[in-house]
Design a protein around this motif. Structure first.
Motif, PDB file in Angstrom:
ATOM      1  N   PHE A 172       0.822  -0.892   0.154  1.00  0.00           N
ATOM      2  CA  PHE A 172       0.000  -0.027   0.105  1.00  0.00           C
ATOM      3  C   PHE A 172       0.621   1.340   0.235  1.00  0.00           C
ATOM      4  O   PHE A 172       0.457   1.802   0.756  1.00  0.00           O
ATOM      5  CB  PHE A 172      -1.221   0.346   0.962  1.00  0.00           C
ATOM      6  N   ALA A 173       1.675   1.252  -1.178  1.00  0.00           N
ATOM      7  CA  ALA A 173       2.883   2.311  -0.691  1.00  0.00           C
ATOM      8  C   ALA A 173       1.921   3.664  -0.858  1.00  0.00           C
ATOM      9  O   ALA A 173       3.058   4.764  -0.055  1.00  0.00           O
ATOM     10  CB  ALA A 173       3.800   2.134  -2.302  1.00  0.00           C
ATOM     11  N   ALA A 174       0.870   3.907  -2.063  1.00  0.00           N
ATOM     12  CA  ALA A 174       0.747   5.205  -2.436  1.00  0.00           C
ATOM     13  C   ALA A 174      -0.374   5.674  -1.672  1.00  0.00           C
ATOM     14  O   ALA A 174      -0.421   7.030  -0.543  1.00  0.00           O
ATOM     15  CB  ALA A 174      -0.631   5.339  -3.305  1.00  0.00           C
ATOM     16  N   GLN A 175      -0.935   4.379  -0.352  1.00  0.00           N
ATOM     17  CA  GLN A 175      -1.279   5.187   0.996  1.00  0.00           C
ATOM     18  C   GLN A 175      -0.974   5.005   2.078  1.00  0.00           C
ATOM     19  O   GLN A 175      -1.017   6.460   2.412  1.00  0.00           O
ATOM     20  CB  GLN A 175      -2.216   3.585   1.004  1.00  0.00           C
ATOM     21  N   ARG A 176       0.330   4.748   1.785  1.00  0.00           N
ATOM     22  CA  ARG A 176       1.617   4.846   2.948  1.00  0.00           C
ATOM     23  C   ARG A 176       1.903   6.626   2.636  1.00  0.00           C
ATOM     24  O   ARG A 176       2.366   7.679   4.014  1.00  0.00           O
ATOM     25  CB  ARG A 176       2.146   4.150   3.276  1.00  0.00           C
ATOM     26  N   ARG A 177       2.006   6.781   1.219  1.00  0.00           N
ATOM     27  CA  ARG A 177       2.537   8.328   1.460  1.00  0.00           C
ATOM     28  C   ARG A 177       1.937   8.884   1.521  1.00  0.00           C
ATOM     29  O   ARG A 177       1.887  10.499   2.110  1.00  0.00           O
ATOM     30  CB  ARG A 177       2.927   8.191  -0.270  1.00  0.00           C
ATOM     31  N   ALA A 178       0.166   8.821   1.268  1.00  0.00           N
ATOM     32  CA  ALA A 178      -0.539  10.270   1.408  1.00  0.00           C
ATOM     33  C   ALA A 178      -0.953  10.393   2.982  1.00  0.00           C
ATOM     34  O   ALA A 178      -0.864  11.632   3.580  1.00  0.00           O
ATOM     35  CB  ALA A 178      -1.933   9.955   0.418  1.00  0.00           C
ATOM     36  N   LEU A 179      -0.866   8.994   4.085  1.00  0.00           N
ATOM     37  CA  LEU A 179      -0.848   9.583   5.371  1.00  0.00           C
ATOM     38  C   LEU A 179       0.389   9.965   6.255  1.00  0.00           C
ATOM     39  O   LEU A 179       0.404  10.688   6.760  1.00  0.00           O
ATOM     40  CB  LEU A 179      -0.958   7.906   6.231  1.00  0.00           C
ATOM     41  N   ALA A 180       1.327   9.447   5.190  1.00  0.00           N
ATOM     42  CA  ALA A 180       2.009   9.882   5.364  1.00  0.00           C
ATOM     43  C   ALA A 180       2.328  11.859   5.568  1.00  0.00           C
ATOM     44  O   ALA A 180       2.682  12.629   7.079  1.00  0.00           O
ATOM     45  CB  ALA A 180       3.943   9.698   5.256  1.00  0.00           C
ATOM     46  N   VAL A 181       2.082  13.013   4.367  1.00  0.00           N
ATOM     47  CA  VAL A 181       1.708  13.604   4.053  1.00  0.00           C
ATOM     48  C   VAL A 181       1.250  14.494   4.567  1.00  0.00           C
ATOM     49  O   VAL A 181       0.962  15.647   5.544  1.00  0.00           O
ATOM     50  CB  VAL A 181       1.752  13.755   2.948  1.00  0.00           C
ATOM     51  N   PRO A 203      -4.431  17.511   2.984  1.00  0.00           N
ATOM     52  CA  PRO A 203      -3.959  15.935   2.820  1.00  0.00           C
ATOM     53  C   PRO A 203      -4.719  15.340   3.319  1.00  0.00           C
ATOM     54  O   PRO A 203      -4.693  14.706   2.941  1.00  0.00           O
ATOM     55  CB  PRO A 203      -3.201  16.763   4.325  1.00  0.00           C
ATOM     56  N   PHE A 204      -6.540  15.538   4.375  1.00  0.00           N
ATOM     57  CA  PHE A 204      -6.793  14.888   4.692  1.00  0.00           C
ATOM     58  C   PHE A 204      -7.500  14.356   2.937  1.00  0.00           C
ATOM     59  O   PHE A 204      -8.284  13.105   3.373  1.00  0.00           O
ATOM     60  CB  PHE A 204      -8.017  16.134   5.385  1.00  0.00           C
ATOM     61  N   THR A 205      -8.408  15.233   2.580  1.00  0.00           N
ATOM     62  CA  THR A 205      -8.937  14.509   0.978  1.00  0.00           C
ATOM     63  C   THR A 205      -8.216  13.972   0.142  1.00  0.00           C
ATOM     64  O   THR A 205      -8.324  12.636  -0.241  1.00  0.00           O
ATOM     65  CB  THR A 205      -8.738  16.295   0.464  1.00  0.00           C
ATOM     66  N   ALA A 206      -6.673  13.821   0.134  1.00  0.00           N
ATOM     67  CA  ALA A 206      -5.604  13.004   0.080  1.00  0.00           C
ATOM     68  C   ALA A 206      -5.378  11.347   0.279  1.00  0.00           C
ATOM     69  O   ALA A 206      -5.967  10.766  -0.943  1.00  0.00           O
ATOM     70  CB  ALA A 206      -4.797  13.683  -0.487  1.00  0.00           C
ATOM     71  N   ALA A 207      -5.377  11.488   1.494  1.00  0.00           N
ATOM     72  CA  ALA A 207      -5.674  10.541   1.905  1.00  0.00           C
ATOM     73  C   ALA A 207      -6.878   9.912   1.957  1.00  0.00           C
ATOM     74  O   ALA A 207      -6.277   8.316   1.866  1.00  0.00           O
ATOM     75  CB  ALA A 207      -4.839  10.883   3.662  1.00  0.00           C
ATOM     76  N   ARG A 208      -8.074  10.666   1.847  1.00  0.00           N
ATOM     77  CA  ARG A 208      -9.189   9.925   2.549  1.00  0.00           C
ATOM     78  C   ARG A 208      -9.415   9.131   0.837  1.00  0.00           C
ATOM     79  O   ARG A 208      -9.692   7.645   0.364  1.00  0.00           O
ATOM     80  CB  ARG A 208     -10.404  10.914   2.676  1.00  0.00           C
ATOM     81  N   GLN A 209      -8.993  10.366  -0.039  1.00  0.00           N
ATOM     82  CA  GLN A 209      -9.374   9.489  -1.676  1.00  0.00           C
ATOM     83  C   GLN A 209      -8.200   8.371  -2.324  1.00  0.00           C
ATOM     84  O   GLN A 209      -8.643   6.968  -2.653  1.00  0.00           O
ATOM     85  CB  GLN A 209      -8.661  10.892  -2.835  1.00  0.00           C
ATOM     86  N   ALA A 210      -7.344   8.310  -1.889  1.00  0.00           N
ATOM     87  CA  ALA A 210      -6.216   7.401  -1.384  1.00  0.00           C
ATOM     88  C   ALA A 210      -6.376   5.403  -0.828  1.00  0.00           C
ATOM     89  O   ALA A 210      -6.496   4.661  -1.048  1.00  0.00           O
ATOM     90  CB  ALA A 210      -4.725   7.391  -1.043  1.00  0.00           C
ATOM     91  N   LEU A 211      -7.251   6.081   0.057  1.00  0.00           N
ATOM     92  CA  LEU A 211      -7.988   4.833   0.879  1.00  0.00           C
ATOM     93  C   LEU A 211      -8.982   4.487   0.567  1.00  0.00           C
ATOM     94  O   LEU A 211      -8.983   3.347   0.266  1.00  0.00           O
ATOM     95  CB  LEU A 211      -8.103   5.050   2.559  1.00  0.00           C
ATOM     96  N   ASP A 212      -9.871   4.979  -0.740  1.00  0.00           N
ATOM     97  CA  ASP A 212     -11.149   5.350  -1.536  1.00  0.00           C
ATOM     98  C   ASP A 212     -10.880   4.018  -2.602  1.00  0.00           C
ATOM     99  O   ASP A 212     -11.605   3.229  -3.189  1.00  0.00           O
ATOM    100  CB  ASP A 212     -11.230   6.179  -1.492  1.00  0.00           C
ATOM    101  N   LEU A 213      -9.373   4.175  -3.074  1.00  0.00           N
ATOM    102  CA  LEU A 213      -8.713   3.641  -3.941  1.00  0.00           C
ATOM    103  C   LEU A 213      -8.738   1.464  -3.558  1.00  0.00           C
ATOM    104  O   LEU A 213      -8.601   1.224  -4.939  1.00  0.00           O
ATOM    105  CB  LEU A 213      -8.242   4.411  -4.816  1.00  0.00           C
ATOM    106  N   LEU A 214      -8.709   1.837  -3.059  1.00  0.00           N
ATOM    107  CA  LEU A 214      -8.550   0.539  -1.937  1.00  0.00           C
ATOM    108  C   LEU A 214     -10.016  -0.347  -2.283  1.00  0.00           C
ATOM    109  O   LEU A 214     -10.624   0.047  -1.869  1.00  0.00           O
ATOM    110  CB  LEU A 214      -7.869  -0.105  -0.680  1.00  0.00           C
ATOM    111  N   PRO A 215      -9.674  -1.727  -3.146  1.00  0.00           N
ATOM    112  CA  PRO A 215     -10.712  -2.511  -3.952  1.00  0.00           C
ATOM    113  C   PRO A 215     -11.107  -2.885  -1.693  1.00  0.00           C
ATOM    114  O   PRO A 215     -10.276  -3.735  -1.166  1.00  0.00           O
ATOM    115  CB  PRO A 215     -10.085  -3.716  -4.265  1.00  0.00           C
TER     116      PRO A 215
END
Length: 702
Positions: A172-181, A203-215
């Motif tokens: 989950f590298a992309a989701q980790r990057r968004a949460l780290a930011v 930053p909250f929107t970016a992290a939420r969108q990244a996690l929303d992409l997970l199946p």
């Protein structure tokens, strides 16, 4: 801002070289795919096969470097399928000009709508359409075009294959990057002066969108990261409480310790390896929480402990087993499927008032016009590729953005980079290269393009123009001065994009009143709902509040983006507020949002915590926010001080001012009173700024 100062600012932005690079492993994979495509051409002794496979690998490789949110293999596969399909379609419509232009218009319109999903997806859509232009323009016939498309598909396939090679990095590298930011932004905001930094929604929107992409199947394994997103929201609320209700003196060391903890959480999540915070920081935080009479420091310390535990658990190889089954993880099993969510977002833009819709129409018209102009120009007196206009059209497509500042900066940067790249390509065309030397130079130029992809249009287009002209010159046997034809095509394409935007602009300045009115209408429902919740325990509907908060964040993010983009526009006279006033509005909107967050965080949990008197403010606040929404859109005037007058009368009648810390009331009642005072002050400050448009005599159409 006047036209001249705007042009100076944008020209400087277009030539700026940034220190922003993609991940080294991602760049190495992209270079490796181009290398394999080039070697394939050498082995087959087929320059056309090598060149077209390299083009496919190059374009698809760029797509994998653009802010990937999904797994690299998924990104590469999607980009490869789209680019290859467009190349095949271009080969099929090659022989019919009117059909090609019609297909090009439809594809450009769809790409413009795809910009709804963000800048990186929008650029990926443009890259896919380039495949349509290449085969439709360069193919000698349908059969030859299909052969070219086949080699392009081979190149894109190589990009997919190299994504399967190690190193793989954390899951989950992309989701980790968004949460780290996100956690890093909280760390910076916790030690920043004031609380304005805590209101940033991006930053909250970016992290939420990244996690929303997970199946759905992957979400249980990512439970710790969903928990980290929920804790980040609670930490922000706790920081708001600390800054508003706790004296500032003596808190700086504790807040610096909190920033240290948040920074370590960010590094742990990003790397997948635990970064421990020194015990001294925890001791300082817990001592501060123990001696504080207010709940804010205790909540903050507890939330930081929970977030640290979740970050540590996110490093476990068996992520799905790290949380108890009863643990509440927001969004873990909920959420709309990705396809349905994407369709809904695009459908929402299908109306003439939407700037994205107007951008899509403008892009379709501009790309077709640029293709026709490019074909009409011909070969620049024998220096270029006769009757082919794809370079002009692709430049127009990549320059034309929904925003004025981005469009002009990209146009200027790409044009300057193309001229410098043309000069460099002309120098490189002078020697007689062997096939191996040609391959080595082409790979080096492609690698330079990948490395400078995010550094700005000047550097990117310098290496991109050099690479493509060098490749076309040696594969196609064109004269050395071809480099100048490509540079001239770029200048023409950029000029067309800028001219089309100026003829049919979408000014961000003029979007601010409507977005502000929309945000105020959301607050008109949210703030009264929260005040009603102080009448009794459970009087507020949590689901309704969460839905309103989510909508408020979305609109506020669009509002902040529009304010930021408006600073580059020479259209201040067209808007109701100056640049300084727009920044005041952005800050004041963030302050009101922070007050709403605190009102929701401190809703009564026991009957002793209720403050039923606050419900008297519901109707006056509702009427004021309704009128303020109309005033922001230019429909009427709201005088500053009206809400303050009502509030003063209310507090004098109810005696609630005696419940403040200077009086004799309970801590919970005094906190509720302080929050209501802060909310009224924030709304009144925003009212005064909005009303300044009427004192200046400027009215914008709603």
């Amino acid at each position: 801002m006047h036209w001249w100062s705007s042009l100076v600012t944008i020209s400087r932005d277009g030539l700026r070289i940034q220190r922003a690079f993609a991940a080294p492993s991602a760049i190495a994979r992209a270079v490796l795919s181009v290398l394999l495509a080039t070697v394939l051409g050498l082995v087959l002794d087929d320059p056309v096969a090598g060149a077209m496979a390299s083009v496919g690998a190059f374009i698809c490789g760029i797509g994998t470097l653009l802010s990937p949110l999904r797994h690299p293999v998924v990104n590469a596969l999607g980009m490869a399928a789209a680019f290859s399909a467009m190349a095949v379609l271009g080969a099929l419509v090659h022989g019919t000009t009117w059909l090609f232009l019609l297909v090009l218009a439809v594809a450009a319109f769809a790409t413009g709508l795809w910009r709804t999903m963000g800048i990186a997806p929008g650029i990926r859509g443009c890259l896919a359409v380039i495949g349509l232009m290449i085969t439709a323009d360069l193919a000698p016939d349908v059969h030859g075009g299909l052969v070219i498309a086949g080699w392009i598909a081979v190149g894109t396939g190589l990009v997919v294959v190299v994504q399967l090679l190690p190193p793989y990095g954390p899951r989950f590298a992309a989701q980790r990057r968004a949460l780290a930011v996100l956690y890093q932004s909280l760390a910076e905001a916790s030690v920043a002066a004031g609380s304005a930094g805590l209101g940033g929604a991006a930053p909250f929107t970016a992290a939420r969108q990244a996690l929303d992409l997970l199946p759905q199947l992957s979400r249980p394994a990512a439970a710790a990261m969903f928990g980290l997103l929920g804790e980040a929201e609670r930490i922000r609320r706790a920081l708001h409480t600390v800054r508003l209700t706790v004296a500032a003196a003596g808190n700086q060391e504790a807040l610096a310790a909190a920033a240290h903890v948040l920074g370590d959480i960010s590094r742990t999540v990003a790397s997948g390896r635990e970064h421990r915070t020194p015990e001294e920081a925890w001791t300082l935080l817990e001592s501060w929480a123990a001696v504080s009479p207010m709940r804010g420091p205790r909540d903050l310390a507890a939330r930081l402990r929970t977030a640290e535990q979740l970050a540590r658990r996110s490093t476990d190889d068996r992520l799905g087993d790290v949380l108890e089954p009863h643990t509440e993880v927001p969004g873990l099993y909920a959420g709309t499927p990705s396809v349905a969510r994407t369709a809904r977002r695009i459908r929402a833009q299908l109306h003439p008032q939407s700037p994205i819709f107007r951008h899509a129409v403008r892009l379709a018209v501009g790309v077709v016009l640029a293709e026709v102009i490019g074909r009409s120009i011909g070969g620049w007196g024998g220096l270029g590729i006769s009757t082919h206009g794809f370079w002009v059209a692709l430049t127009t497509m990549l320059v034309l953005f929904p925003e004025y500042g981005h469009t002009l900066a990209r146009g200027w940067g790409r044009a300057a980079g193309a001229v410098l790249g043309g000069l460099f390509a002309w120098v490189l065309s002078l020697p007689n290269w062997t096939p191996v030397g040609l391959a080595v130079v082409a790979i080096v130029l492609a690698a330079a393009s990948f490395v400078t992809l995010r550094t700005g249009q000047l550097m990117l287009n310098l290496w991109l123009t050099t690479w493509i002209v060098f490749l076309i010159h040696h594969v196609g046997g064109l004269p050395g001065p071809t480099a100048w034809a490509r540079a001239a095509d770029t200048v023409v394409g950029a000029a067309i994009a800028v001219l089309i935007f100026l003829v049919w602009p979408t000014w961000s300045t003029q979007r601010v009143p409507g977005l502000l009115a929309e945000w105020l209408r959301v607050q008109d429902r949210l703030l009264p709902e929260l005040l009603t919740g102080y009448a009794d325990v459970g009087a507020t509907d949590p689901a309704a509040v969460d839905a309103l908060r989510a909508r408020s964040r979305q609109v506020r993010e669009h509002l902040e983006a529009a304010v930021e983009q408006s600073h580059a526009e020479p259209a201040e006279h067209r808007g109701p507020w100056s640049s300084v006033q727009l920044e005041q509005i952005r800050t004041q909107v963030s302050t009101v949002a922070g007050c709403a967050t605190l009102l929701g965080e401190h809703l009564p949990r026991t009957p002793q915590d209720t403050v039923p008197e606050l419900t008297e403010l519901v109707d006056p606040l509702h009427e004021h926010l309704t009128a303020l929404a109309r005033a922001s859109a230019g429909a009427e005037t709201v005088a500053p001080g009206a809400l303050r007058s009502v509030f003063d009368s209310f507090t004098a009648r109810s005696g609630l001012l005696a419940e403040t810390p200077d009086g004799f009331g309970s801590a919970t009642t005094s906190r509720a009173v302080l929050l209501s005072i802060a909310t009224v002050d924030a709304v009144e400050a925003l009212t005064a700024t909005i009303a300044s448009r009427h004192r200046r005599g400027r009215h914008a159409a709603a």
